[in-house]
Design a protein around this motif. Structure first.
Motif, PDB file in Angstrom:
ATOM      1  N   ASP A 303       0.892  -1.009   0.035  1.00 20.45           N
ATOM      2  CA  ASP A 303      -0.050   0.024  -0.091  1.00 20.45           C
ATOM      3  C   ASP A 303       0.764   1.364  -0.152  1.00 20.45           C
ATOM      4  O   ASP A 303       1.797   1.423   0.756  1.00 20.45           O
ATOM      5  N   PRO A 304       0.763   2.100  -0.960  1.00 19.48           N
ATOM      6  CA  PRO A 304       1.718   3.335  -1.275  1.00 19.48           C
ATOM      7  C   PRO A 304       1.480   4.153  -0.104  1.00 19.48           C
ATOM      8  O   PRO A 304       2.612   4.918   0.512  1.00 19.48           O
ATOM      9  N   TYR A 305       0.010   4.283   0.701  1.00 23.74           N
ATOM     10  CA  TYR A 305       0.225   5.115   1.867  1.00 23.74           C
ATOM     11  C   TYR A 305       0.854   4.681   3.066  1.00 23.74           C
ATOM     12  O   TYR A 305       1.695   5.461   3.747  1.00 23.74           O
ATOM     13  N   VAL A 306       0.717   3.335   3.269  1.00 20.54           N
ATOM     14  CA  VAL A 306       1.624   2.570   4.303  1.00 20.54           C
ATOM     15  C   VAL A 306       3.135   2.765   4.051  1.00 20.54           C
ATOM     16  O   VAL A 306       3.769   2.919   5.117  1.00 20.54           O
ATOM     17  N   VAL A 307       3.419   2.368   2.855  1.00 20.84           N
ATOM     18  CA  VAL A 307       4.976   2.462   2.552  1.00 20.84           C
ATOM     19  C   VAL A 307       5.466   3.901   2.829  1.00 20.84           C
ATOM     20  O   VAL A 307       6.559   3.943   3.410  1.00 20.84           O
ATOM     21  N   HIS A 308       4.894   5.124   2.475  1.00 23.52           N
ATOM     22  CA  HIS A 308       5.018   6.306   2.980  1.00 23.52           C
ATOM     23  C   HIS A 308       5.321   6.410   4.379  1.00 23.52           C
ATOM     24  O   HIS A 308       6.351   7.012   4.810  1.00 23.52           O
ATOM     25  N   GLU A 309       4.253   5.857   5.045  1.00 24.14           N
ATOM     26  CA  GLU A 309       4.149   6.098   6.543  1.00 24.14           C
ATOM     27  C   GLU A 309       5.657   5.458   7.242  1.00 24.14           C
ATOM     28  O   GLU A 309       6.060   5.784   8.240  1.00 24.14           O
ATOM     29  N   ILE A 310       5.815   4.490   6.727  1.00 28.67           N
ATOM     30  CA  ILE A 310       6.737   3.565   7.161  1.00 28.67           C
ATOM     31  C   ILE A 310       8.149   4.038   6.723  1.00 28.67           C
ATOM     32  O   ILE A 310       9.338   4.474   7.772  1.00 28.67           O
ATOM     33  N   GLY A 311       8.312   4.773   5.551  1.00 35.88           N
ATOM     34  CA  GLY A 311       9.491   5.628   5.382  1.00 35.88           C
ATOM     35  C   GLY A 311       9.552   6.582   6.101  1.00 35.88           C
ATOM     36  O   GLY A 311      10.735   6.752   6.500  1.00 35.88           O
ATOM     37  N   ASP A 312       8.723   7.291   6.327  1.00 35.53           N
ATOM     38  CA  ASP A 312       8.674   8.687   7.388  1.00 35.53           C
ATOM     39  C   ASP A 312       9.055   8.158   8.791  1.00 35.53           C
ATOM     40  O   ASP A 312       9.902   8.822   9.463  1.00 35.53           O
ATOM     41  N   LEU A 313       8.591   6.916   9.239  1.00 34.44           N
ATOM     42  CA  LEU A 313       8.864   6.587  10.556  1.00 34.44           C
ATOM     43  C   LEU A 313      10.346   6.180  10.616  1.00 34.44           C
ATOM     44  O   LEU A 313      11.299   6.578  11.757  1.00 34.44           O
ATOM     45  N   SER A 314      10.904   5.521   9.673  1.00 37.58           N
ATOM     46  CA  SER A 314      12.163   4.939   9.638  1.00 37.58           C
ATOM     47  C   SER A 314      13.190   6.231   9.503  1.00 37.58           C
ATOM     48  O   SER A 314      14.231   6.196  10.140  1.00 37.58           O
ATOM     49  N   LEU A 315      12.687   7.308   8.724  1.00 38.32           N
ATOM     50  CA  LEU A 315      13.848   8.454   8.704  1.00 38.32           C
ATOM     51  C   LEU A 315      13.822   9.052  10.097  1.00 38.32           C
ATOM     52  O   LEU A 315      14.907   9.575  10.350  1.00 38.32           O
ATOM     53  N   ARG A 316      12.735   9.167  10.684  1.00 41.54           N
ATOM     54  CA  ARG A 316      12.777   9.893  12.015  1.00 41.54           C
ATOM     55  C   ARG A 316      13.471   9.181  13.154  1.00 41.54           C
ATOM     56  O   ARG A 316      14.374   9.534  13.833  1.00 41.54           O
ATOM     57  N   LEU A 317      13.488   7.913  12.806  1.00 40.40           N
ATOM     58  CA  LEU A 317      14.140   6.925  14.040  1.00 40.40           C
ATOM     59  C   LEU A 317      15.509   7.122  13.575  1.00 40.40           C
ATOM     60  O   LEU A 317      16.544   7.353  14.524  1.00 40.40           O
ATOM     61  N   HIS A 318      15.956   7.142  12.337  1.00 43.35           N
ATOM     62  CA  HIS A 318      17.422   7.349  11.998  1.00 43.35           C
ATOM     63  C   HIS A 318      17.809   8.587  12.476  1.00 43.35           C
ATOM     64  O   HIS A 318      19.298   8.732  12.573  1.00 43.35           O
ATOM     65  N   ALA A 319      17.068   9.378  12.197  1.00 40.04           N
ATOM     66  CA  ALA A 319      17.702  10.827  12.695  1.00 40.04           C
ATOM     67  C   ALA A 319      17.900  10.849  14.226  1.00 40.04           C
ATOM     68  O   ALA A 319      18.760  11.339  14.633  1.00 40.04           O
ATOM     69  N   ALA A 320      16.826  10.382  14.932  1.00 45.82           N
ATOM     70  CA  ALA A 320      17.063  10.263  16.438  1.00 45.82           C
ATOM     71  C   ALA A 320      18.482   9.410  16.892  1.00 45.82           C
ATOM     72  O   ALA A 320      19.241   9.926  17.733  1.00 45.82           O
ATOM     73  N   GLU A 321      18.529   8.442  16.178  1.00 43.33           N
ATOM     74  CA  GLU A 321      19.939   7.472  16.282  1.00 43.33           C
ATOM     75  C   GLU A 321      20.985   8.438  16.080  1.00 43.33           C
ATOM     76  O   GLU A 321      21.887   8.407  16.709  1.00 43.33           O
ATOM     77  N   ALA A 322      20.866   9.217  14.878  1.00 41.32           N
ATOM     78  CA  ALA A 322      22.216  10.076  14.560  1.00 41.32           C
ATOM     79  C   ALA A 322      22.453  10.921  15.608  1.00 41.32           C
ATOM     80  O   ALA A 322      23.777  11.297  16.219  1.00 41.32           O
ATOM     81  N   LEU A 323      21.435  11.486  16.185  1.00 38.92           N
ATOM     82  CA  LEU A 323      21.548  12.628  17.435  1.00 38.92           C
ATOM     83  C   LEU A 323      21.930  11.927  18.697  1.00 38.92           C
ATOM     84  O   LEU A 323      22.785  12.612  19.358  1.00 38.92           O
ATOM     85  N   LEU A 324      21.689  10.743  18.971  1.00 38.80           N
ATOM     86  CA  LEU A 324      22.141  10.074  20.006  1.00 38.80           C
ATOM     87  C   LEU A 324      23.663   9.642  19.992  1.00 38.80           C
ATOM     88  O   LEU A 324      24.203   9.908  20.798  1.00 38.80           O
ATOM     89  N   GLU A 325      24.002   9.384  18.811  1.00 44.38           N
ATOM     90  CA  GLU A 325      25.512   8.928  18.473  1.00 44.38           C
ATOM     91  C   GLU A 325      26.460  10.269  18.714  1.00 44.38           C
ATOM     92  O   GLU A 325      27.341  10.585  19.363  1.00 44.38           O
ATOM     93  N   LYS A 326      25.775  11.588  17.957  1.00 46.03           N
ATOM     94  CA  LYS A 326      26.455  12.868  18.321  1.00 46.03           C
ATOM     95  C   LYS A 326      26.557  13.057  19.789  1.00 46.03           C
ATOM     96  O   LYS A 326      27.464  13.860  19.960  1.00 46.03           O
ATOM     97  N   ALA A 327      25.411  12.967  20.530  1.00 44.49           N
ATOM     98  CA  ALA A 327      25.245  13.465  21.900  1.00 44.49           C
ATOM     99  C   ALA A 327      26.462  12.500  22.559  1.00 44.49           C
ATOM    100  O   ALA A 327      26.971  12.956  23.615  1.00 44.49           O
ATOM    101  N   GLY A 328      26.683  11.127  22.013  1.00 38.43           N
ATOM    102  CA  GLY A 328      27.451  10.467  22.973  1.00 38.43           C
ATOM    103  C   GLY A 328      28.930  10.774  22.671  1.00 38.43           C
ATOM    104  O   GLY A 328      29.853  11.024  23.718  1.00 38.43           O
TER     105      GLY A 328
END
Length: 422
Positions: A303-328
């Motif tokens: 489902d393209p709408y589901v695919v979009h939402e999972i892509g958005d959630l993945s992006l936000r998680l990866h951004a959070a992980e990158a900031l966590l590494e930067k914080a470390g």
């Protein structure tokens, strides 16, 4: 003996004003393993996470406290990973420490949260204790002793205000007070108590878990993080030797990384919750969810709408992980060279990570149901534990105040306050 076995039973006809306390757990019979490198710490965390994930849903559903799992966790060496090398510890980077907590929290965020205050107190001892006290207390940690906590108080006007006090009795102090949100105390071997001296200065009075007058009540009733046992500690004239009286206030009398250390571990727990929720959402969409009636598709995962939402959630998680590494990395710099500038930079980096890990955990654990559909709410799946854990843990300190800190620093050059919540 079970962790919830009462210390005593009421005599016939006796009325108890408090529930009976839980019995202390025995100390380990053999020394804990000592991790030797960052790579080993990550490897051990990965293996433990696989083991802890197996029973995480059942422990949450039945509120079975993770006694055996916690023994395995602390004996693995991961509870001493920030003990300095000069005292026989691994002294891994805070990038690694945060990732260790995130990996454990992906499997079971209650297990990820329980060592948070232990690791924070280890960092504080490094900052404020003298050489003899460091030798003594780091030695305990390296042998496998677990610190709990008795910090926060339920009835005080503000989180950083304490009514618990101690009196000086020569070679020991006597502590009296009442604590709540005492994560880890129930299953600890030693309990650091935040208590004030006659001058109003906050110390960590580290009491034996089975000390006379120290009662831990398993009355945590939060709907999330159910097996952290973050309940009540009652302190009735508890004796603590001065060898175990740590001047915690010194960690905030000048710029140090102590507050950032406490906070980065909180952010790592939330990153783990977000990872787990996203993984379960993807698995459910691939194997159980039905495509929407108008989609013309055979699989919900297309489902393209589901695919979009999972892509958005993945992006936000990866951004959070990158900031966590930067914080470390920023925390590592502040630990190595604590100046007003390096400490502020660490606090700001950690605050950024805390905001995004909070938002990722809440968004992912909520979107999971919207995307996976009504059958994902069935009790047999227990997927609501991700949202309950996220909503509960992210209340530890409000991210709205992180935005204030970030904005004031960027706009006005105002450094964050020095305390355990910043």
């Amino acid at each position: 003996m079970n962790a919830q076995t009462p210390v005593r039973l009421a005599a016939v006809g006796e009325a108890l004003s408090e529930p009976a306390g839980a019995a202390a757990l025995p100390r380990p019979t053999r020394p804990a393993h000592v991790i030797r490198s960052d790579a080993e710490a990550l490897d051990v965390a990965g293996h433990l996470a696989e083991e802890f994930a197996k029973g995480a849903s059942e422990r949450d559903r039945t509120r079975r406290l993770p006694v055996a799992e916690l023994d395995l966790f602390s004996q693995s060496g991961l509870w001493s990973i920030n003990v300095p090398k000069d005292y026989g510890g691994p002294e891994v980077s805070y990038v690694t420490l945060a990732e260790v907590i995130a990996r454990i929290s992906t499997a079971d965020p209650s297990l990820g949260q329980i060592p948070q205050n232990h690791l924070g107190v280890v960092a504080a001892i490094r900052t404020v204790s003298d050489h003899r006290q460091k030798q003594l207390l780091f030695g305990e940690v390296l042998r496998g002793a677990r610190f709990g906590n008795a910090f926060s108080e339920f009835g005080s006007k503000r989180a950083a205000e304490f009514e618990t006090r101690f009196s000086d009795e020569g070679d020991h102090v006597v502590v009296t007070g009442r604590k709540f949100y005492a994560t880890g105390a129930l299953l600890a071997h030693l309990v650091p108590i935040v208590a004030l001296d006659d001058e109003g200065r906050a110390f960590y009075a580290i009491a034996a878990r089975d000390a006379l007058g120290l009662t831990v009540i398993d009355d945590w009733s939060g709907f999330g993080q159910r097996t952290t046992a973050s309940g009540t500690v009652i302190l009735d004239h508890v004796r603590v030797p001065k060898t175990h009286l740590v001047p915690g206030y010194l960690g905030y009398a000048r710029p140090t990384a102590d507050g950032a250390v406490f906070q980065i571990i909180q952010a790592a727990v939330d990153a783990g919750i977000a990872r787990a929720a996203l993984a379960d959402a993807i698995a459910f969409l691939r194997t159980r969810s039905r495509p929407w009636v108008d989609s013309g598709l055979d699989r919900a995962s297309n489902d393209p709408y589901v695919v979009h939402e999972i892509g958005d959630l993945s992006l936000r998680l990866h951004a959070a992980e990158a900031l966590l590494e930067k914080a470390g990395l920023a925390v590592d710099r502040a630990v190595a060279d604590a100046t007003a500038e390096t400490v502020a930079e660490a606090q700001i980096a950690v605050a950024e990570a805390k905001v995004l890990t909070t938002e990722a955990a809440l968004a992912t654990s909520s979107k999971l149901f919207e995307l996976a559909g009504a059958r994902s709410t069935l009790g047999e799946h227990n997927l609501d534990r991700h949202w309950r854990n996220a909503r509960t843990h992210t209340l530890h300190d409000p991210v709205r105040w992180k935005y204030k800190i970030l904005g004031d620093y960027a706009l006005n050059g105002v450094k964050p306050p020095l305390h355990a919540w910043s």
